[in-house]
Design an enzyme around this catalytic site. Structure first.
Site, PDB file in Angstrom:
ATOM      1  N   HIS A 172       1.396  11.068  -3.101  1.00 20.67           N
ATOM      2  CA  HIS A 172       0.203  11.030  -2.264  1.00 20.67           C
ATOM      3  C   HIS A 172      -0.456  12.398  -2.397  1.00 20.67           C
ATOM      4  O   HIS A 172       0.052  13.396  -1.897  1.00 20.67           O
ATOM      5  CB  HIS A 172       0.580  10.735  -0.806  1.00 20.67           C
ATOM      6  CG  HIS A 172      -0.556  10.185  -0.007  1.00 20.67           C
ATOM      7  ND1 HIS A 172      -1.231  10.937   0.931  1.00 20.67           N
ATOM      8  CD2 HIS A 172      -1.155   8.971  -0.009  1.00 20.67           C
ATOM      9  CE1 HIS A 172      -2.184  10.195   1.484  1.00 20.67           C
ATOM     10  NE2 HIS A 172      -2.159   9.003   0.929  1.00 20.67           N
TER      11      HIS A 172
ATOM     12  N   HIS B 121       0.846  -1.191   0.000  1.00 21.26           N
ATOM     13  CA  HIS B 121       0.000   0.000   0.000  1.00 21.26           C
ATOM     14  C   HIS B 121       0.881   1.240   0.000  1.00 21.26           C
ATOM     15  O   HIS B 121       1.873   1.312   0.725  1.00 21.26           O
ATOM     16  CB  HIS B 121      -0.900   0.007   1.233  1.00 21.26           C
ATOM     17  CG  HIS B 121      -1.757   1.230   1.363  1.00 21.26           C
ATOM     18  ND1 HIS B 121      -2.703   1.572   0.429  1.00 21.26           N
ATOM     19  CD2 HIS B 121      -1.798   2.196   2.322  1.00 21.26           C
ATOM     20  CE1 HIS B 121      -3.302   2.692   0.800  1.00 21.26           C
ATOM     21  NE2 HIS B 121      -2.759   3.092   1.938  1.00 21.26           N
TER      22      HIS B 121
END
Length: 321
Positions: free
Chosen positions: A221, A176
């Site tokens: 991100h 992840h």
């Protein structure tokens, strides 16, 4: 090009990859222990104390006559040395363990005295993926964390596992936010994280894709202070390391926030660097209602992604920086 980008392709592949993490490597105990181990295995003396040895900084230092003496070699381009790492070696940013030194490491340190030369060479080339000649510190670290070095590496049964069921009937080693080397707010995004994950046997990687400058999509991100890396650099790394330690299929899990033009650029990059490894169409009519098996998908790369609604050509994008 933005300061946070790291490029793998081009003339300075190794230098650019290492440049963003030089200070981190300088403080990394694995890096220092790696040097000490290699130095002791090769009975290495400082080149400055050897009057009959050529300097590695000389242009002719790669001559075949000196090759036997240089068991510990340097890899990569000539770039600014690490100021904070004081070693008894000519100043260069990255060095590597050669095949002879790796063989001595396995036999003398790991006590695998009966290991065959062919197996040593197979393991070496599975991890020495930057230039095929030397194993960089992070590649040695990946080897030490791999199944080759695991306490249960020799347990029977793994090679006889049934891999002919549909893919969705297996547990898959998954990463992840693969790109992050730190936290999700201000951490660094690095290409090296994808290499680490693949060399440790991970089979599913995540790529959060956003519009970047000059038409080049980036991975990061979103809406945070994390750094950005080029999507193309990530795909180049994956193409090189995807099957270094396992032939089982690799799944690229895309979270796509890119506009249609940059999605087209992503598709072009995938076809360019992954080529025949990329699954681009159903493999067989029988797979209409079930996924292919891991055996059927060996050495193939699968894209997992949600299709963008054609009416929405402008997904949420990152602010310019």
């Amino acid at each position: 090009m933005e300061p946070g980008y790291q490029r793998l392709h081009g003339g300075d592949k190794v230098a650019d990859l290492v440049g963003g993490v030089q200070q981190e490597l300088a403080q990394n105990s694995v890096h220092v222990l790696y040097h000490e181990l290699s130095q002791s295995l090769a009975n290495f003396q400082a080149f400055s104390e050897r009057s009959n040895a050529p300097s590695l900084s000389d242009k002719d230092s790669d001559d075949s006559d000196a090759e036997g003496d240089q068991l510990l070699t340097m890899a990569g381009s000539r770039v600014r040395p690490l100021d904070s790492l004081h070693l008894d070696l000519p100043a260069r940013p990255l060095f590597g363990m050669t095949l002879p030194v790796f063989a001595r490491f396995l036999r003398e340190v790991q006590k695998e005295s009966s290991i065959l030369d062919a197996e040593v060479e197979r393991r070496f080339h599975a991890f020495a993926r930057q230039d095929g000649q030397t194993m960089a510190p992070f590649e040695l670290e990946a080897y030490l964390h791999s199944l080759y070095n695991s306490a249960d590496a020799s347990l029977p049964g793994m090679e006889q596992a049934d891999l002919d069921m549909p893919l969705n009937q297996y547990y898959i080693s998954t990463s992840h936010n693969t790109y992050l080397a730190g936290d999700q707010l201000v951490g660094s995004s690095t290409v090296e994280q994808y290499i680490h994950a693949l060399l440790r046997g991970c089979r599913c990687l995540e790529l959060d894709c956003w519009d970047g400058r000059l038409g080049e999509p980036v991975v990061c991100h979103g809406h945070t202070f994390t750094t950005r890396i080029l999507f193309e650099d990530v795909i180049v790394a994956i193409s090189r390391y995807a099957f270094a330690v396992s032939p089982l299929p690799v799944i690229l899990s895309f979270e796509t926030h890119c506009s249609l033009p940059q999605q087209a650029r992503m598709a072009s990059i995938l076809k360019k660097h992954l080529g025949g490894m990329l699954v681009r169409a159903p493999m067989d009519d029988s797979y209409e209602y079930e996924l292919p098996s891991p055996n059927r998908l060996k050495y193939r790369i699968i894209i997992k992604n949600k299709a963008l609604d054609a009416s929405n050509s402008r997904p949420s994008s990152l602010p310019a920086s």
